[in-house]
Design a protein around this motif. Sequence first.
Motif, mmCIF file in Angstrom:
data_model
loop_
_atom_site.group_PDB
_atom_site.id
_atom_site.type_symbol
_atom_site.label_atom_id
_atom_site.label_comp_id
_atom_site.label_asym_id
_atom_site.label_seq_id
_atom_site.Cartn_x
_atom_site.Cartn_y
_atom_site.Cartn_z
ATOM 1 N N VAL A 131 42.197 39.483 34.615
ATOM 2 C CA VAL A 131 41.594 40.582 35.377
ATOM 3 C C VAL A 131 40.591 41.326 34.510
ATOM 4 C CG1 VAL A 131 43.635 40.901 36.828
ATOM 5 C CG2 VAL A 131 43.402 42.215 34.706
ATOM 6 N N LYS A 132 39.771 42.120 35.187
ATOM 7 C CA LYS A 132 38.850 43.008 34.505
ATOM 8 C C LYS A 132 39.257 44.455 34.814
ATOM 9 C CE LYS A 132 34.951 39.799 34.725
ATOM 10 N NZ LYS A 132 33.572 39.576 35.244
ATOM 11 N N CYS B 170 40.229 51.115 37.304
ATOM 12 C CA CYS B 170 39.984 50.145 38.365
ATOM 13 C C CYS B 170 40.279 48.749 37.815
ATOM 14 C CB CYS B 170 38.544 50.242 38.844
ATOM 15 S SG CYS B 170 38.153 49.082 40.172
ATOM 16 N N THR B 171 41.131 48.010 38.524
ATOM 17 C CA THR B 171 41.510 46.658 38.111
ATOM 18 C C THR B 171 40.984 45.668 39.144
ATOM 19 O OG1 THR B 171 43.534 47.509 37.092
ATOM 20 C CG2 THR B 171 43.433 45.147 37.512
ATOM 21 N N VAL B 172 40.183 44.705 38.672
ATOM 22 C CA VAL B 172 39.544 43.732 39.566
ATOM 23 C C VAL B 172 40.094 42.340 39.273
ATOM 24 C CG1 VAL B 172 37.376 42.704 40.316
ATOM 25 C CG2 VAL B 172 37.455 45.129 39.693
ATOM 26 N N VAL B 173 40.538 41.661 40.345
ATOM 27 C CA VAL B 173 41.061 40.304 40.244
ATOM 28 C C VAL B 173 40.083 39.350 40.936
ATOM 29 C CG1 VAL B 173 42.989 38.765 40.763
ATOM 30 C CG2 VAL B 173 43.411 41.193 40.303
ATOM 31 N N ALA B 174 39.677 38.324 40.236
ATOM 32 C CA ALA B 174 38.801 37.280 40.805
ATOM 33 C C ALA B 174 37.507 37.861 41.371
ATOM 34 C CB ALA B 174 39.555 36.505 41.878
ATOM 35 N N ASP B 175 37.049 38.959 40.776
ATOM 36 C CA ASP B 175 35.763 39.576 41.140
ATOM 37 C C ASP B 175 35.696 40.070 42.581
ATOM 38 O OD1 ASP B 175 34.703 39.179 38.613
ATOM 39 O OD2 ASP B 175 33.994 37.167 39.117
ATOM 40 N N SER B 176 36.812 40.092 43.290
ATOM 41 C CA SER B 176 36.748 40.521 44.688
ATOM 42 C C SER B 176 37.915 41.424 45.098
ATOM 43 C CB SER B 176 36.700 39.304 45.612
ATOM 44 O OG SER B 176 37.853 38.508 45.426
ATOM 45 N N ILE B 177 39.083 41.210 44.514
ATOM 46 C CA ILE B 177 40.270 41.983 44.875
ATOM 47 C C ILE B 177 40.588 42.944 43.737
ATOM 48 C CG2 ILE B 177 42.700 41.894 45.526
ATOM 49 C CD1 ILE B 177 42.230 39.020 46.438
ATOM 50 N N GLY B 178 40.848 44.176 44.087
ATOM 51 C CA GLY B 178 41.112 45.138 43.026
ATOM 52 C C GLY B 178 42.041 46.250 43.457
ATOM 53 N N SER B 179 42.424 47.031 42.485
ATOM 54 C CA SER B 179 43.242 48.218 42.741
ATOM 55 C C SER B 179 42.698 49.353 41.882
ATOM 56 C CB SER B 179 44.708 47.955 42.412
ATOM 57 O OG SER B 179 44.871 47.711 41.018
#
Length: 214
Positions: free
Chosen positions: A139-140, A153-162
């Motif tokens: 993640v980023k 902000c946590t981004v998964v696969a450049d599209s899903i985040g929290s």
Amino acid sequence: MKTEVKVSQGGGYISLIIIVILLLAGGFFYTKYRSVKEDNVTLKQTKQTLLAKGALLENSVFYYKARNGQLATSVDRLTLTNKELKTYKSDLANEIRNMKIKQRNVLSVDQTGSVTTISTPFVQHKDSVITYENKPTPVKIYPWSDAWTNLKCTVVADSIGSMSYAGRDTITSVGERVRKKFWFIRYGTKGVMQKVTNKNKNTNITYNEYIQLE
């Protein structure tokens, strides 16, 4: 013998002067009492009229800068009876009931509204790994913080985040006595004004209300 007569007459004059002064003072204070009583009746009638029209319920909030540069607000105290609070401020009456407080035991109600606006600069991301859908996932993470705020902000696969947010603030409320003024002389109490300020520079106070029950 003559000296005694003069002293007696002098004492009589003084007594007469004192009686006249007391009568004048009594007449003045009685007139003042009647005037204040009539003013109170007029004010009560005016208050009922304004309450019915909703004019008194829309307290004007005055904004000014405190010495530290932070925005502060000022609002006049509104005095209501328990019945008036239930009739014209049912939302506050319901809130008091929700807090499990008997309204007859309430001395005053203070309500403050605020809004927080944050514009962050561009943030460099950090690479990390979390467990997502039961498997390790890269993640980023974009973190940002200041003295009052923590954002992540946590981004998964450049599209899903929290995103998570935590804010801190300190609100200070002061009841200030407003004195009557005669020329440059200040005396007595004309009313009470509430002044409110906060520490978080990202948050501005938008609404303030101070109600005292009688």
